[in-house]
Write a protein that holds these residues in place. Sequence first.
Motif, PDB file in Angstrom:
ATOM      1  N   ARG A  74       0.830  -1.208   0.000  1.00  0.00           N
ATOM      2  CA  ARG A  74       0.000   0.000   0.000  1.00  0.00           C
ATOM      3  C   ARG A  74       0.866   1.260   0.000  1.00  0.00           C
ATOM      4  O   ARG A  74       0.559   2.247  -0.677  1.00  0.00           O
ATOM      5  CB  ARG A  74      -0.924  -0.008   1.219  1.00  0.00           C
ATOM      6  CG  ARG A  74      -2.097  -0.946   1.078  1.00  0.00           C
ATOM      7  CD  ARG A  74      -2.678  -1.334   2.416  1.00  0.00           C
ATOM      8  NE  ARG A  74      -3.119  -0.231   3.239  1.00  0.00           N
ATOM      9  CZ  ARG A  74      -4.383   0.234   3.291  1.00  0.00           C
ATOM     10  NH1 ARG A  74      -5.319  -0.335   2.555  1.00  0.00           N
ATOM     11  NH2 ARG A  74      -4.704   1.244   4.080  1.00  0.00           N
ATOM     12  N   ASN A  75       1.948   1.209   0.748  1.00  0.00           N
ATOM     13  CA  ASN A  75       2.874   2.339   0.799  1.00  0.00           C
ATOM     14  C   ASN A  75       3.466   2.608  -0.586  1.00  0.00           C
ATOM     15  O   ASN A  75       3.536   3.759  -1.035  1.00  0.00           O
ATOM     16  CB  ASN A  75       3.983   2.038   1.804  1.00  0.00           C
ATOM     17  CG  ASN A  75       4.918   3.220   2.005  1.00  0.00           C
ATOM     18  OD1 ASN A  75       4.629   4.337   1.590  1.00  0.00           O
ATOM     19  ND2 ASN A  75       6.055   2.969   2.621  1.00  0.00           N
ATOM     20  N   LYS A  76       3.879   1.544  -1.278  1.00  0.00           N
ATOM     21  CA  LYS A  76       4.465   1.697  -2.611  1.00  0.00           C
ATOM     22  C   LYS A  76       3.436   2.271  -3.584  1.00  0.00           C
ATOM     23  O   LYS A  76       3.762   3.088  -4.444  1.00  0.00           O
ATOM     24  CB  LYS A  76       4.978   0.349  -3.117  1.00  0.00           C
ATOM     25  CG  LYS A  76       5.731   0.434  -4.443  1.00  0.00           C
ATOM     26  CD  LYS A  76       6.296  -0.919  -4.841  1.00  0.00           C
ATOM     27  CE  LYS A  76       7.168  -0.789  -6.089  1.00  0.00           C
ATOM     28  NZ  LYS A  76       6.448  -0.205  -7.246  1.00  0.00           N
ATOM     29  N   LEU A  77       2.196   1.823  -3.432  1.00  0.00           N
ATOM     30  CA  LEU A  77       1.136   2.323  -4.304  1.00  0.00           C
ATOM     31  C   LEU A  77       0.988   3.831  -4.169  1.00  0.00           C
ATOM     32  O   LEU A  77       0.880   4.557  -5.166  1.00  0.00           O
ATOM     33  CB  LEU A  77      -0.179   1.638  -3.933  1.00  0.00           C
ATOM     34  CG  LEU A  77      -1.374   1.817  -4.874  1.00  0.00           C
ATOM     35  CD1 LEU A  77      -1.110   1.138  -6.218  1.00  0.00           C
ATOM     36  CD2 LEU A  77      -2.633   1.258  -4.232  1.00  0.00           C
ATOM     37  N   VAL A  78       1.027   4.323  -2.944  1.00  0.00           N
ATOM     38  CA  VAL A  78       0.890   5.765  -2.697  1.00  0.00           C
ATOM     39  C   VAL A  78       2.147   6.508  -3.127  1.00  0.00           C
ATOM     40  O   VAL A  78       2.080   7.628  -3.651  1.00  0.00           O
ATOM     41  CB  VAL A  78       0.580   6.022  -1.207  1.00  0.00           C
ATOM     42  CG1 VAL A  78       0.624   7.508  -0.897  1.00  0.00           C
ATOM     43  CG2 VAL A  78      -0.801   5.470  -0.855  1.00  0.00           C
ATOM     44  N   ASP A  79       3.318   5.890  -2.912  1.00  0.00           N
ATOM     45  CA  ASP A  79       4.571   6.535  -3.315  1.00  0.00           C
ATOM     46  C   ASP A  79       4.642   6.730  -4.822  1.00  0.00           C
ATOM     47  O   ASP A  79       5.153   7.735  -5.313  1.00  0.00           O
ATOM     48  CB  ASP A  79       5.771   5.692  -2.857  1.00  0.00           C
ATOM     49  CG  ASP A  79       6.028   5.825  -1.362  1.00  0.00           C
ATOM     50  OD1 ASP A  79       5.486   6.771  -0.759  1.00  0.00           O
ATOM     51  OD2 ASP A  79       6.757   4.980  -0.815  1.00  0.00           O
ATOM     52  N   ASP A  80       4.128   5.745  -5.578  1.00  0.00           N
ATOM     53  CA  ASP A  80       4.170   5.831  -7.038  1.00  0.00           C
ATOM     54  C   ASP A  80       3.228   6.902  -7.572  1.00  0.00           C
ATOM     55  O   ASP A  80       3.532   7.572  -8.558  1.00  0.00           O
ATOM     56  CB  ASP A  80       3.794   4.473  -7.660  1.00  0.00           C
ATOM     57  CG  ASP A  80       4.879   3.422  -7.438  1.00  0.00           C
ATOM     58  OD1 ASP A  80       6.020   3.811  -7.116  1.00  0.00           O
ATOM     59  OD2 ASP A  80       4.577   2.220  -7.567  1.00  0.00           O
ATOM     60  N   ASP A  81       2.098   7.066  -6.917  1.00  0.00           N
ATOM     61  CA  ASP A  81       1.123   8.064  -7.350  1.00  0.00           C
ATOM     62  C   ASP A  81       0.172   8.343  -6.194  1.00  0.00           C
ATOM     63  O   ASP A  81      -0.643   7.490  -5.830  1.00  0.00           O
ATOM     64  CB  ASP A  81       0.339   7.541  -8.560  1.00  0.00           C
ATOM     65  CG  ASP A  81      -0.597   8.594  -9.154  1.00  0.00           C
ATOM     66  OD1 ASP A  81      -0.774   9.649  -8.510  1.00  0.00           O
ATOM     67  OD2 ASP A  81      -1.142   8.360 -10.234  1.00  0.00           O
ATOM     68  N   ASP A  82       0.277   9.536  -5.612  1.00  0.00           N
ATOM     69  CA  ASP A  82      -0.527   9.822  -4.435  1.00  0.00           C
ATOM     70  C   ASP A  82      -2.030   9.873  -4.732  1.00  0.00           C
ATOM     71  O   ASP A  82      -2.847   9.939  -3.819  1.00  0.00           O
ATOM     72  CB  ASP A  82      -0.063  11.101  -3.736  1.00  0.00           C
ATOM     73  CG  ASP A  82      -0.160  12.343  -4.623  1.00  0.00           C
ATOM     74  OD1 ASP A  82      -0.833  12.283  -5.681  1.00  0.00           O
ATOM     75  OD2 ASP A  82       0.417  13.375  -4.252  1.00  0.00           O
ATOM     76  N   LYS A  83      -2.411   9.819  -6.000  1.00  0.00           N
ATOM     77  CA  LYS A  83      -3.830   9.756  -6.339  1.00  0.00           C
ATOM     78  C   LYS A  83      -4.450   8.441  -5.873  1.00  0.00           C
ATOM     79  O   LYS A  83      -5.670   8.336  -5.721  1.00  0.00           O
ATOM     80  CB  LYS A  83      -4.031   9.912  -7.846  1.00  0.00           C
ATOM     81  CG  LYS A  83      -3.680  11.300  -8.378  1.00  0.00           C
ATOM     82  CD  LYS A  83      -3.900  11.390  -9.879  1.00  0.00           C
ATOM     83  CE  LYS A  83      -3.527  12.773 -10.397  1.00  0.00           C
ATOM     84  NZ  LYS A  83      -3.704  12.881 -11.880  1.00  0.00           N
ATOM     85  N   HIS A  84      -3.603   7.439  -5.633  1.00  0.00           N
ATOM     86  CA  HIS A  84      -4.096   6.136  -5.208  1.00  0.00           C
ATOM     87  C   HIS A  84      -4.655   6.160  -3.788  1.00  0.00           C
ATOM     88  O   HIS A  84      -5.296   5.192  -3.368  1.00  0.00           O
ATOM     89  CB  HIS A  84      -2.976   5.081  -5.303  1.00  0.00           C
ATOM     90  CG  HIS A  84      -2.739   4.618  -6.718  1.00  0.00           C
ATOM     91  ND1 HIS A  84      -1.602   4.944  -7.422  1.00  0.00           N
ATOM     92  CD2 HIS A  84      -3.498   3.874  -7.553  1.00  0.00           C
ATOM     93  CE1 HIS A  84      -1.655   4.404  -8.631  1.00  0.00           C
ATOM     94  NE2 HIS A  84      -2.792   3.754  -8.730  1.00  0.00           N
TER      95      HIS A  84
END
Length: 243
Positions: free
Chosen positions: A60-70
């Motif tokens: 989940r952290n990586k998902l947000v790091d890649d694009d904070d729209k997530h």
Amino acid sequence: MDKNQIQSFERAALYEIFASFYLQIPTIDTVQGIPSMLQEASKVLSSVDFEPLIEEAQGRNKLVDDDDKHIKFLQQQYYDHFFIPSTKNYIPPYESAVVDAVIKEGRKNTKWKYGSLWSNSTYHVSMCYDSVRFNPWDLNIEEGLKQSKVPDHIGFQLAFMAYLCHKETICNELALEDNPKVEKEKEAAEKWNKLQKQFLEEHLQKFVLSYCEIAKEKCNPFYLQVINTVRDYIKWDLAARVI
């Protein structure tokens, strides 16, 4: 670390972490901070396997790091699990609904039929809160929870355990001081400890075990690992108590 070395303030912190998953909508800051908190928790309590939950939290952290729209996607997951009954992931986060749940056979598939809210257990949970002046609506909680007045929510119950552990911590600290009330503070600490054990046995343990059975079918991987880790932590906590 040996399980008997875990102090009441550390138990309180762990219950607070678990409660936050159910009481607070994910934000970028919390999603990014969760993996390190869980890694620290795993160091404090090696008897519980935090690794599956840590892996999900890191994803989940990586998902947000890649694009904070997530973060909107993760927030929608939160609502789907705990607020929107029409979604496939929803499990009512209330002891009265979950403990009395049964499988209902349908034409195409099986469905869970949940119990009614405000059962005897709900009122008993409320009495437990009132007896020690715990008000769950004073907590930092998601706005939608402030509108719900059903007290046996899983997040409230976990926060209540943190509250009881915190009260024990205060008494333990006062018992270490040079004052004439040392024995009284020790007795009070034991009282708070006994209340924790009693609440776990009468409510949270069976609630979480029932929730886990439904979660196998309905929760996404992250929230499944949250409840699995909560289950294992409660099992450890009860086994570690000497009172």
